[in-house]
Design an enzyme around this catalytic site. Sequence first.
Site, mmCIF file in Angstrom:
data_model
loop_
_atom_site.group_PDB
_atom_site.id
_atom_site.type_symbol
_atom_site.label_atom_id
_atom_site.label_comp_id
_atom_site.label_asym_id
_atom_site.label_seq_id
_atom_site.Cartn_x
_atom_site.Cartn_y
_atom_site.Cartn_z
ATOM 1 N N LYS A 175 57.633 1.789 22.570
ATOM 2 C CA LYS A 175 57.730 0.782 23.744
ATOM 3 C C LYS A 175 56.880 -0.479 23.448
ATOM 4 O O LYS A 175 56.955 -1.404 24.017
ATOM 5 C CB LYS A 175 57.825 1.586 25.008
ATOM 6 C CG LYS A 175 56.205 2.223 25.482
ATOM 7 C CD LYS A 175 55.106 1.341 25.973
ATOM 8 C CE LYS A 175 54.053 2.208 26.027
ATOM 9 N NZ LYS A 175 52.711 1.218 26.104
ATOM 10 N N THR A 232 55.284 -1.557 30.544
ATOM 11 C CA THR A 232 54.603 -2.286 29.536
ATOM 12 C C THR A 232 55.159 -3.870 29.274
ATOM 13 O O THR A 232 54.709 -4.759 28.945
ATOM 14 C CB THR A 232 54.996 -1.622 28.086
ATOM 15 O OG1 THR A 232 54.216 -0.255 28.088
ATOM 16 C CG2 THR A 232 54.326 -2.227 26.837
HETATM 17 P P1 13P Z 1 50.096 -1.672 27.568
HETATM 18 O O1 13P Z 1 48.540 -2.132 28.031
HETATM 19 O O2 13P Z 1 50.675 -2.765 26.368
HETATM 20 O O3 13P Z 1 50.819 -2.106 28.854
HETATM 21 O O4 13P Z 1 50.201 -0.140 27.371
HETATM 22 C C1 13P Z 1 49.558 0.497 28.218
HETATM 23 C C2 13P Z 1 50.494 1.824 28.670
HETATM 24 O O5 13P Z 1 51.049 2.433 27.822
HETATM 25 C C3 13P Z 1 50.898 1.838 29.996
HETATM 26 O O6 13P Z 1 51.355 2.962 30.312
#
Ligand code: 13P
Length: 317
Positions: A175, A232
């Site tokens: 993701k 995300t």
């Molecule tokens: P990001 O900082 O890219 O949003 O990833 C953090 C995450 O995995 C939140 O579940």
Amino acid sequence: MALLLAARPSVQVRLWSAFEENHRILRETRENQRFLPGVMLPDRVELTTQEAAATDGADLWITAIPTIHLRSTIRRFAAFATPQTAVLSLTKGIEAETFLRPSEILSEILGTDRLAVLSGPSHAEEVARGMPTSVAVSAQEAGLAEWIQSLLSSERFRIYTNSDRIGVELAGALKNVIGIAAGISDGLGYGDNAKSALLTRGLTEMTRFSTHYGAQSETFHGLAGMGDLITTCFSRHGRNRWLGEQLGRGLSLDAILASTRLAVEGVNTCRSVHDRCRNDGLEMPITSEVYRVLFEGKTPRQAVTDLMHRLPRAEQI
Ligand code: 13P
């Protein structure tokens, strides 16, 4: 996670820091000023930089180490692990050179199979401030995921168990690449339609890739899949979306990485997944375009144009 555990009077919690300076500040202020300003660590969380003291008699080790530092950091703990050591991994990535998942690296270095993984929409700054959060936990060993569920669940932190460890872990890694794509779309000034298409087709390619490596497709409809993908791709403070946004605005990867100390997992995961797809003949169009923007100097606008023109146009799930 230390805060969640500290809320349980019967649980003894130790927080290990890799860096002396961070440890000193934490000790003096009880606050992680860089990443969690305003959140105070209760006194009952013991702080240490000593691997032996951190692990002595521990029933569970929880690791939250960026993938790129996981192998070198966890080696420091190898002498204190036994085959009975239970480890919960929070890391969401894939090791670039080896294509190993974090739990596989932990198992290899620590010599234990008692591994569990936790994934799902779970920005630490929200968990730490007591905002409602739901995640999935998976472990191969019977009863381990359920035990972790009972240990960490609270009225603000809901844990589902999921028997698909490969899927939960791969979803958390993949993701991040789609998060970069969503950020690129934001940086280019595109709107909700573009981002929703990226999420939907992104989830399709995440599922296609992961089921090829033994994951269950249902996991991608759940918290570790769709749930974390939404967080995300739409988050204001998400690291992967932020990096993508800077790319979309025309900054180079080198300039962006030089401007931050954040671990942006999607960059290395994209490289690793792209290499695998090429070897195994898997189609990952969005991941491939993110790869070209990140590492081959392709402009984001051209990447979008190529995605819009690609064939086939029949919707493959
Ligand atoms: P990001 O900082 O890219 O949003 O990833 C953090 C995450 O995995 C939140 O579940």
